[in-house]
Design an enzyme around this catalytic site. Structure first.
Site, PDB file in Angstrom:
ATOM      1  N   GLY A   8      48.243  13.971 129.802  1.00 16.37           N
ATOM      2  CA  GLY A   8      49.366  14.624 130.497  1.00 16.37           C
ATOM      3  C   GLY A   8      50.546  13.681 130.665  1.00 16.37           C
ATOM      4  N   LEU A  10      53.431  13.371 129.346  1.00 14.90           N
ATOM      5  CA  LEU A  10      54.834  13.807 129.284  1.00 14.90           C
ATOM      6  C   LEU A  10      55.297  14.469 130.578  1.00 14.90           C
ATOM      7  CD1 LEU A  10      54.983  15.284 125.647  1.00 14.90           C
ATOM      8  CD2 LEU A  10      55.532  12.968 126.424  1.00 14.90           C
ATOM      9  N   GLY A  11      54.415  14.552 131.578  1.00 16.31           N
ATOM     10  CA  GLY A  11      54.770  15.239 132.821  1.00 16.31           C
ATOM     11  C   GLY A  11      55.550  14.368 133.791  1.00 16.31           C
ATOM     12  N   GLN A  12      55.717  14.881 135.011  1.00 16.44           N
ATOM     13  CA  GLN A  12      56.542  14.198 136.014  1.00 16.44           C
ATOM     14  C   GLN A  12      55.972  12.818 136.357  1.00 16.44           C
ATOM     15  OE1 GLN A  12      56.713  16.036 139.894  1.00 16.44           O
ATOM     16  NE2 GLN A  12      58.496  14.845 140.530  1.00 16.44           N
ATOM     17  N   ASP A  34      49.379  13.942 125.308  1.00 13.27           N
ATOM     18  CA  ASP A  34      49.723  15.185 126.007  1.00 13.27           C
ATOM     19  C   ASP A  34      49.410  16.330 125.044  1.00 13.27           C
ATOM     20  OD1 ASP A  34      51.768  15.750 128.655  1.00 13.27           O
ATOM     21  OD2 ASP A  34      51.548  17.422 127.233  1.00 13.27           O
ATOM     22  N   ILE A  35      49.272  17.535 125.580  1.00 14.71           N
ATOM     23  CA  ILE A  35      49.017  18.696 124.724  1.00 14.71           C
ATOM     24  C   ILE A  35      50.245  19.004 123.865  1.00 14.71           C
ATOM     25  CG2 ILE A  35      49.784  20.463 126.377  1.00 14.71           C
ATOM     26  CD1 ILE A  35      47.348  22.140 125.451  1.00 14.71           C
ATOM     27  N   ARG A  36      51.420  18.575 124.343  1.00 13.72           N
ATOM     28  CA  ARG A  36      52.660  18.840 123.599  1.00 13.72           C
ATOM     29  C   ARG A  36      52.859  17.809 122.491  1.00 13.72           C
ATOM     30  NH1 ARG A  36      57.088  18.746 128.106  1.00 13.72           N
ATOM     31  NH2 ARG A  36      55.564  18.055 129.642  1.00 13.72           N
ATOM     32  N   TYR A 142      44.806  26.295 142.354  1.00 12.73           N
ATOM     33  CA  TYR A 142      45.085  24.857 142.177  1.00 12.73           C
ATOM     34  C   TYR A 142      44.296  24.045 143.207  1.00 12.73           C
ATOM     35  CZ  TYR A 142      48.077  20.603 142.116  1.00 12.73           C
ATOM     36  OH  TYR A 142      48.570  19.316 142.043  1.00 12.73           O
ATOM     37  N   LYS A 146      41.329  21.248 142.850  1.00 11.23           N
ATOM     38  CA  LYS A 146      41.491  19.886 143.366  1.00 11.23           C
ATOM     39  C   LYS A 146      40.294  19.488 144.232  1.00 11.23           C
ATOM     40  CE  LYS A 146      45.180  18.444 141.338  1.00 11.23           C
ATOM     41  NZ  LYS A 146      45.027  17.458 140.260  1.00 11.23           N
TER      42      LYS A 146
HETATM   43  P1  NAD Z   1      53.286  17.958 135.259  1.00 12.61           P
HETATM   44  O1  NAD Z   1      53.073  19.423 135.262  1.00 12.61           O
HETATM   45  O2  NAD Z   1      54.641  17.424 135.370  1.00 12.61           O
HETATM   46  O3  NAD Z   1      52.613  17.319 133.966  1.00 12.61           O
HETATM   47  C1  NAD Z   1      51.339  17.702 133.511  1.00 12.61           C
HETATM   48  C2  NAD Z   1      51.288  17.412 132.025  1.00 12.61           C
HETATM   49  O4  NAD Z   1      50.015  17.870 131.551  1.00 12.61           O
HETATM   50  C3  NAD Z   1      52.361  18.147 131.212  1.00 12.61           C
HETATM   51  O5  NAD Z   1      53.096  17.224 130.428  1.00 12.61           O
HETATM   52  C4  NAD Z   1      51.574  19.110 130.328  1.00 12.61           C
HETATM   53  O6  NAD Z   1      52.127  19.278 129.031  1.00 12.61           O
HETATM   54  C5  NAD Z   1      50.221  18.425 130.264  1.00 12.61           C
HETATM   55  N1  NAD Z   1      49.117  19.340 129.967  1.00 12.61           N
HETATM   56  C6  NAD Z   1      48.957  20.621 130.362  1.00 12.61           C
HETATM   57  N2  NAD Z   1      47.822  21.121 129.845  1.00 12.61           N
HETATM   58  C7  NAD Z   1      47.252  20.129 129.121  1.00 12.61           C
HETATM   59  C8  NAD Z   1      46.074  20.034 128.359  1.00 12.61           C
HETATM   60  N3  NAD Z   1      45.224  21.070 128.198  1.00 12.61           N
HETATM   61  N4  NAD Z   1      45.782  18.838 127.743  1.00 12.61           N
HETATM   62  C9  NAD Z   1      46.637  17.790 127.853  1.00 12.61           C
HETATM   63  N5  NAD Z   1      47.781  17.838 128.562  1.00 12.61           N
HETATM   64  C10 NAD Z   1      48.078  18.993 129.194  1.00 12.61           C
HETATM   65  O7  NAD Z   1      52.351  17.360 136.430  1.00 12.61           O
HETATM   66  P2  NAD Z   1      52.538  15.973 137.199  1.00 12.61           P
HETATM   67  O8  NAD Z   1      53.433  16.224 138.342  1.00 12.61           O
HETATM   68  O9  NAD Z   1      52.833  14.900 136.250  1.00 12.61           O
HETATM   69  O10 NAD Z   1      51.075  15.823 137.800  1.00 12.61           O
HETATM   70  C11 NAD Z   1      50.153  14.849 137.354  1.00 12.61           C
HETATM   71  C12 NAD Z   1      48.935  14.899 138.264  1.00 12.61           C
HETATM   72  O11 NAD Z   1      49.329  14.625 139.607  1.00 12.61           O
HETATM   73  C13 NAD Z   1      48.252  16.271 138.318  1.00 12.61           C
HETATM   74  O12 NAD Z   1      46.860  16.103 138.476  1.00 12.61           O
HETATM   75  C14 NAD Z   1      48.814  16.892 139.571  1.00 12.61           C
HETATM   76  O13 NAD Z   1      47.948  17.852 140.123  1.00 12.61           O
HETATM   77  C15 NAD Z   1      48.921  15.674 140.457  1.00 12.61           C
HETATM   78  N6  NAD Z   1      49.875  15.855 141.548  1.00 12.61           N
HETATM   79  C16 NAD Z   1      51.217  15.948 141.291  1.00 12.61           C
HETATM   80  C17 NAD Z   1      52.095  16.140 142.355  1.00 12.61           C
HETATM   81  C18 NAD Z   1      53.573  16.267 142.145  1.00 12.61           C
HETATM   82  O14 NAD Z   1      54.303  16.510 143.121  1.00 12.61           O
HETATM   83  N7  NAD Z   1      54.077  16.110 140.928  1.00 12.61           N
HETATM   84  C19 NAD Z   1      51.597  16.202 143.661  1.00 12.61           C
HETATM   85  C20 NAD Z   1      50.228  16.123 143.864  1.00 12.61           C
HETATM   86  C21 NAD Z   1      49.377  15.914 142.807  1.00 12.61           C
HETATM   87  N1  SER Z   2      53.563  18.941 144.133  1.00 16.00           N
HETATM   88  C1  SER Z   2      52.379  19.673 143.855  1.00 16.00           C
HETATM   89  C2  SER Z   2      52.644  21.131 143.803  1.00 16.00           C
HETATM   90  O1  SER Z   2      53.570  21.553 144.461  1.00 16.00           O
HETATM   91  C3  SER Z   2      51.332  19.375 144.911  1.00 16.00           C
HETATM   92  O2  SER Z   2      50.167  19.046 144.287  1.00 16.00           O
HETATM   93  O3  SER Z   2      51.929  21.834 143.154  1.00 16.00           O
END
Ligand code: NAD
Ligand code: SER
Length: 319
Positions: A8, A10-12, A34-36, A142, A146
């Site tokens: 994952g 490419l995500g945030q 990443d899946i993308r 979700y 978790k």
């Molecule tokens: P995001 O949605 O920005 O990124 C998730 C990434 O996972 C994306 O780039 C997506 O393309 C990739 N993805 C989706 N399906 C996939 C698959 N089958 N195989 C491989 N990659 C796949 O999420 P994030 O904010 O980067 O979150 C990362 C982790 O942190 C997650 O576990 C999320 O639950 C946790 N989290 C994030 C926040 C937040 O505020 N951003 C808060 C609490 C927890």
């Molecule tokens: N920031 C995340 C959401 O809103 C919390 O895990 O889903």
């Protein structure tokens, strides 16, 4: 040298964790996945990248073995609002993906990082100063994934001795990448709209209080936990971590200190409002402080000033 794989990427979170890991371990040691497919430009590129769907256990295992990976940061997930739109997909990615990672890591004895979330709590959890160990009955898909994920990680640590560690991230605020479909996304969107339009319409009501954290603190917490002395970790997984807590109205007021003309409007989205109201308002993070020395650096004022400065710098570069 230690080889690291990030799912994952490419995500945030990945957009900032991958560059931080590459600074620490060396660019070639960190494989972003990443899946993308790889986009033309991205902060997680500029080093090894492979397309990987974490629900494909064989592909994941093959990649870990081929690269002799020693540490996995498992970030691939479907976040809260997107999970409500497609609960079946969220179950597959969040549960099957996690199971695949833990199983593959068990077989090669790799260390694993798995983020949990404030979403692991639910409406009957104490919402203020939420304890580390408390009632967890979330009412979102979700949140269900978790809590189940936290338990599965604990099981792998206990049953197989896997070194799997995790944090319950609060809502994360960052300027590098846009968030991926969560309930706390308003706290990122507001900055982009403030700079472009000097106004923002929040999908959460003005008094919706949630725990938040600036991304530099979240990345530092992640790296510190992974390097912490295991003998000191009584929890190991799913640590509460807290930086500050704010409402949309308070965040808007903080932005107005820098941009007096900024206007805030509200058009509440009932789905995301209900999700937010089921989550904690503040967290007790004393376990993280005691077991591995957690200390946040950014409060609401510090985060707001830095976000506005960094986004303005980026806008200037784009001109
Ligand atoms: P995001 O949605 O920005 O990124 C998730 C990434 O996972 C994306 O780039 C997506 O393309 C990739 N993805 C989706 N399906 C996939 C698959 N089958 N195989 C491989 N990659 C796949 O999420 P994030 O904010 O980067 O979150 C990362 C982790 O942190 C997650 O576990 C999320 O639950 C946790 N989290 C994030 C926040 C937040 O505020 N951003 C808060 C609490 C927890
Ligand atoms: N920031 C995340 C959401 O809103 C919390 O895990 O889903």
């Amino acid at each position: 040298m230690l080889k690291v794989l990030v799912t994952g990427a490419l995500g945030q979170v990945g957009s900032e964790l991958v560059p931080a890991l590459r600074r620490f371990y060396g660019t070639e040691q960190v494989l972003a996945t990443d899946i993308r497919g790889a986009p033309a430009e991205h902060p997680s590129l500029g080093g090894p990248y492979e397309q990987l769907d974490c629900t494909n256990g064989n592909a994941l295992r093959e990649l870990l073995e081929r690269h002799r990976v020693k540490v996995v940061y498992h970030l691939a997930a479907i976040l809260s609002a997107r999970a409500e739109a497609d609960p079946q997909l969220a179950w597959r990615v969040n549960m099957e993906g996690l199971y695949n990672v833990l199983e593959a890591a068990r077989q090669i004895n790799a260390q694993v990082f798995v983020p949990s979330s404030i979403a692991a709590f639910g409406p009957n959890t104490p919402q203020d100063h939420t304890p580390q160990d408390t009632i967890q009955r979330p009412n979102t898909l979700y949140g269900v994934t978790k809590v189940a994920g936290e338990l599965l990680c604990d099981y792998y640590a206990l049953r197989f001795g896997l070194d799997v560690r995790g944090l319950r991230y609060p809502g994360l605020i960052s300027y590098t990448a846009h968030p991926g479909g969560g309930t706390t996304d308003y706290a990122v969107e507001i900055f982009h709209h403030a700079l472009r339009h000097n106004q923002y319409t929040s999908f959460l009501g003005p008094d919706t209080r949630l725990p938040m954290m600036y991304m530099p603190d979240a990345i530092r917490a992640t790296l510190e936990l992974m390097q912490a002395d295991p003998a000191r970790l009584r929890h190991r997984n799913a640590f509460n971590i807290m930086a500050f807590s704010c409402t949309p109205a308070e965040l808007a007021a903080e932005i107005q200190k820098h941009r007096p003309g900024f206007k805030m409007h509200y058009a509440v989205d009932p789905l995301r409002q209900a999700i937010a109201e089921s989550w904690p308002r503040t967290l007790d993070d004393s376990a993280a402080r005691e077991e591995w020395g957690w200390q946040p650096h950014y409060d609401l004022a510090g985060m707001t000033a830095d976000m506005l400065e960094k986004l303005a710098e980026r806008a200037l570069k784009e001109v």
